[in-house]
Design a protein around this motif. Structure first.
Motif, PDB file in Angstrom:
ATOM      1  N   SER A  51       2.688 112.763   9.296  1.00  0.00           N
ATOM      2  CA  SER A  51       2.314 111.389   9.642  1.00  0.00           C
ATOM      3  C   SER A  51       1.377 111.363  10.844  1.00  0.00           C
ATOM      4  CB  SER A  51       3.559 110.542   9.928  1.00  0.00           C
ATOM      5  OG  SER A  51       4.213 110.979  11.107  1.00  0.00           O
ATOM      6  N   ASP A  93       4.618 117.391  11.536  1.00  0.00           N
ATOM      7  CA  ASP A  93       4.809 116.021  11.067  1.00  0.00           C
ATOM      8  C   ASP A  93       3.491 115.518  10.484  1.00  0.00           C
ATOM      9  OD1 ASP A  93       5.296 113.356  10.627  1.00  0.00           O
ATOM     10  OD2 ASP A  93       5.886 112.891  12.686  1.00  0.00           O
ATOM     11  N   LYS A 103       2.551 118.703   2.762  1.00  0.00           N
ATOM     12  CA  LYS A 103       3.208 119.399   3.865  1.00  0.00           C
ATOM     13  C   LYS A 103       2.297 120.513   4.387  1.00  0.00           C
ATOM     14  CE  LYS A 103       7.788 118.901   1.703  1.00  0.00           C
ATOM     15  NZ  LYS A 103       8.932 119.641   1.099  1.00  0.00           N
ATOM     16  N   SER A 162       1.346 110.662   3.692  1.00  0.00           N
ATOM     17  CA  SER A 162       1.911 111.774   4.462  1.00  0.00           C
ATOM     18  C   SER A 162       3.169 112.331   3.810  1.00  0.00           C
ATOM     19  CB  SER A 162       2.213 111.320   5.892  1.00  0.00           C
ATOM     20  OG  SER A 162       3.147 110.248   5.898  1.00  0.00           O
ATOM     21  N   SER A 163       3.854 111.523   3.017  1.00  0.00           N
ATOM     22  CA  SER A 163       5.069 111.988   2.336  1.00  0.00           C
ATOM     23  C   SER A 163       4.762 112.859   1.120  1.00  0.00           C
ATOM     24  CB  SER A 163       5.906 110.782   1.885  1.00  0.00           C
ATOM     25  OG  SER A 163       5.150 109.933   1.020  1.00  0.00           O
ATOM     26  N   ASP A 164       3.466 112.939   0.741  1.00  0.00           N
ATOM     27  CA  ASP A 164       3.093 113.671  -0.467  1.00  0.00           C
ATOM     28  C   ASP A 164       2.471 115.034  -0.189  1.00  0.00           C
ATOM     29  OD1 ASP A 164       4.028 111.626  -2.023  1.00  0.00           O
ATOM     30  OD2 ASP A 164       2.058 110.723  -2.393  1.00  0.00           O
ATOM     31  N   LYS A 215       2.105 117.528  -3.305  1.00  0.00           N
ATOM     32  CA  LYS A 215       3.158 117.129  -4.246  1.00  0.00           C
ATOM     33  C   LYS A 215       2.699 117.206  -5.698  1.00  0.00           C
ATOM     34  CE  LYS A 215       6.469 113.389  -5.160  1.00  0.00           C
ATOM     35  NZ  LYS A 215       6.940 112.057  -4.707  1.00  0.00           N
TER      36      LYS A 215
END
Length: 342
Positions: A230, A228, A258, A254-256, A281
């Motif tokens: 985040s 995760d 992995k 954090s969404s951009d 990303k």
């Protein structure tokens, strides 16, 4: 890191227990020298098993040329320490690496270079502990004297991209291989994983492909406790001052990004082995520095009790004093030969 220690070769052969003498002379030499890798000091430490994995004529150069009268023997020495001994307390967190029986165990690789006919040995041995596992070989001048060379592992971070780089732990040690030292994975007293923050960086990398977390040329040997993002932070920077202050730092959502084992942000490869990689990303800009901080946890063979690494080297030499009489203190470990030696 490299040290040179002197030892009387004929003297240590005379100190061997009688049951060793039934083995081949090469196995005897390899066993004795490997035992010296982890010979006990005043604190409890001993070799429990010595494995001879390989024996080859000495070959050097490009194209390779065989050196007459010299050969190499390689393998592994298995050792253990008693963490309850007060003199082992200097090893930080040694209690966190105990096996169920209370002992702390490790395995050290070795490669022995010596005259094929040991009656022609000079009686002197060079002991090298190479940095980052790099194979080392005594020089032509030393060989002209009939000297013996012993190279052994000391660096136990269990980390490498592959067997040709770093100190990757392997099931055998062949002649010419890089050296490695396998040390325990640290765990809490109740057996739960130990976690903590680690920092990794990506520099001079560009494009949409995933990029690994590398320290010099070797992977950061810690898996994230959670995928995760985040729970982690990733930033990019224009640079840093000489004092380490960030220049032009930009947080990355954090969404951009992995955690991944390769691929791209849109098609990531699952993270199952070292090195830990980052999928971004919008890809990486080679003019910027990327820094990630995340909570790491242990992983088999990848989060070792690195402070134990000094024990394997310290036990070898007792402050560099490798006199032959010290071999008398070495217990009588079994010798396992992986192939018939002459």
């Amino acid at each position: 890191m490299q040290t040179s220690d002197w030892i009387t070769a004929r003297g240590f052969l005379q100190c061997l227990p009688s049951r060793f003498l039934a083995a081949s002379r090469l196995a005897i030499s390899a066993a004795c020298c490997a035992a010296l890798l982890i010979a006990p000091t005043a604190a409890y430490a001993r070799v429990t098993e010595i494995v001879v994995d390989d024996s080859q004529p000495l070959v050097i150069g490009t194209p390779p040329v065989e050196v007459p009268g010299y050969r190499q023997v390689s393998g592994r020495a298995f050792g253990e320490l008693d963490p309850s001994d007060p003199l082992n307390a200097i090893i930080q967190d040694i209690d966190l690496g105990k096996d169920p029986d209370g002992k702390v165990r490790y395995v050290a690789s070795y490669v022995l270079t010596m005259p094929t006919d040991l009656s022609k040995a000079s009686g002197l041995m060079w002991h090298d502990v190479p940095n980052r596992g790099t194979p080392l070989l005594i020089g032509a001048q030393e060989r002209s004297f009939g000297d013996i060379g012993l190279a052994s592992a000391w660096q136990g971070d269990n980390s490498g991209i592959n067997a040709a780089n770093g100190t990757t732990v392997r099931p055998v040690q062949m002649v010419g291989d890089r050296h490695w030292l396998q040390v325990p994975v640290a765990r809490n007293p109740d057996g739960t994983p130990i976690t903590g923050l680690v920092l990794g960086r990506i520099v001079n990398r560009g494009g949409l492909d995933a990029q690994p977390l590398i320290v010099q040329t070797n992977p950061l040997p810690y898996f994230p406790a959670s995928l995760d993002t985040s729970q982690a932070t990733l930033v990019s920077r224009d640079g840093e001052t000489m004092e380490g202050a960030a220049i032009g730092e930009t947080p990355i959502a954090s969404s951009d990004w992995k955690f991944c084992g390769g691929g791209t942000f849109g098609a990531p490869v699952p993270l199952t082995s070292i090195p830990v990689q980052i999928c971004l990303k919008n890809g990486f800009d080679p003019t910027r520095l990327y820094q990630v901080v995340y909570t790491a946890r242990d992983h088999p063979r990848r989060c070792p009790l690195v402070h134990l690494t000094g024990a394997a080297t310290t036990d070898m030499g007792d402050d560099g004093d490798l006199r032959a009489e010290r071999v008398q203190k070495v217990p009588d470990p079994p010798v396992v030969q992986r192939e018939a030696l002459e």
